[in-house]
Design a protein around this motif. Structure first.
Motif, PDB file in Angstrom:
ATOM      1  N   LYS A  62     -10.628  -1.416  -2.036  1.00 38.89           N
ATOM      2  CA  LYS A  62      -9.952  -0.150  -2.766  1.00 38.89           C
ATOM      3  C   LYS A  62     -10.026  -0.267  -4.212  1.00 38.89           C
ATOM      4  CE  LYS A  62      -5.178  -0.724  -3.007  1.00 38.89           C
ATOM      5  NZ  LYS A  62      -3.714  -0.146  -2.633  1.00 38.89           N
ATOM      6  N   LEU A  82     -11.600   8.225  -1.965  1.00 38.40           N
ATOM      7  CA  LEU A  82     -10.330   8.485  -1.633  1.00 38.40           C
ATOM      8  C   LEU A  82      -9.889   8.092  -0.360  1.00 38.40           C
ATOM      9  CD1 LEU A  82      -7.276   9.346  -2.457  1.00 38.40           C
ATOM     10  CD2 LEU A  82      -8.026  11.753  -1.778  1.00 38.40           C
ATOM     11  N   ASP A 141      -4.995   1.330   2.307  1.00 37.33           N
ATOM     12  CA  ASP A 141      -3.588   1.425   1.975  1.00 37.33           C
ATOM     13  C   ASP A 141      -2.820   1.206   3.312  1.00 37.33           C
ATOM     14  OD1 ASP A 141      -3.678   1.356  -0.885  1.00 37.33           O
ATOM     15  OD2 ASP A 141      -3.147   3.426  -0.896  1.00 37.33           O
ATOM     16  N   TYR A 142      -3.156   1.990   4.289  1.00 32.95           N
ATOM     17  CA  TYR A 142      -2.815   2.034   5.788  1.00 32.95           C
ATOM     18  C   TYR A 142      -2.815   0.598   6.278  1.00 32.95           C
ATOM     19  CZ  TYR A 142      -2.046   3.392  10.363  1.00 32.95           C
ATOM     20  OH  TYR A 142      -1.361   3.736  11.777  1.00 32.95           O
ATOM     21  N   VAL A 193      -7.256   5.234   0.926  1.00 31.77           N
ATOM     22  CA  VAL A 193      -6.086   5.696   1.867  1.00 31.77           C
ATOM     23  C   VAL A 193      -6.170   4.822   3.109  1.00 31.77           C
ATOM     24  CG1 VAL A 193      -5.238   7.532   3.214  1.00 31.77           C
ATOM     25  CG2 VAL A 193      -5.703   7.895   0.952  1.00 31.77           C
TER      26      VAL A 193
END
Length: 178
Positions: free
Chosen positions: A135, A142, A149-150, A146
């Motif tokens: 990431k 994006l 991150d999840y 995301v």
């Protein structure tokens, strides 16, 4: 994941044909299971039958027919209703990780459980490092950030649980030895 609603969401950005929807799905949901072309076309057929999308263009530029679909007003309403519905927290926890840890603890070999927990912890930590690297690259979109991150947050929660479980196993073995 609701394939129907994801496709409706992708169509909310404008008319698309099946190939574009598959490509957009795989790009926008990069860590999700890729969707098959057959699933895209079958879902579009159901959406059209149900009045949620409509055919807006058919193109045959040097290849197979490419039919573009667009949302209808009913499709926009269905998408809005789905987005307005809160996902209920899962009432039960079911995962291979939980099952393996419980079974490892049931076996009358405390070293086996500790080895498994340690190895699983190492695998989770390695995956977090891999996702963090992915990431932070200049090419990361994006959607990829995301999704990473999840996944990182879920892996981190698993790591905290694994650490708690290791502590509980250690406490149990201290009690048994006394």
């Amino acid at each position: 994941m609701s394939t129907v609603h994801v496709l409706l969401g992708l169509l909310s950005r404008g008319a698309r044909h099946g190939y574009e929807l598959k490509r957009d799905h795989d790009q926008r949901l990069p860590r999700a299971k890729p969707i098959a072309f057959g699933q895209v076309y079958a879902t579009l057929g159901r959406l059209q039958r149900d009045g949620l999308v409509e055919e807006v263009e058919r193109d045959r530029a040097g290849g197979p027919d490419r039919t573009s679909y667009a949302l209808t007003d009913a499709g926009r309403d269905a998408l809005a209703g789905w987005l307005d519905t809160i996902e209920p927290p899962a009432p039960h926890v079911a995962s291979a990780l939980l099952a393996k840890v419980v079974v490892a603890l049931l076996i009358d070999d405390p070293d086996r459980a500790r080895r498994y927990l340690g190895a699983q912890r190492a695998a989770h930590a390695a995956r977090i490092r891999e996702l963090t690297r992915a990431k932070t690259t200049a090419e990361a979109t994006l959607g990829e950030i995301v999704a990473a991150d999840y996944a990182i947050n879920h892996l981190d929660a698993d790591l905290r649980w694994l650490d708690t479980t290791v502590g509980r196993v250690a406490d149990l073995h201290r009690e048994v030895r006394q």
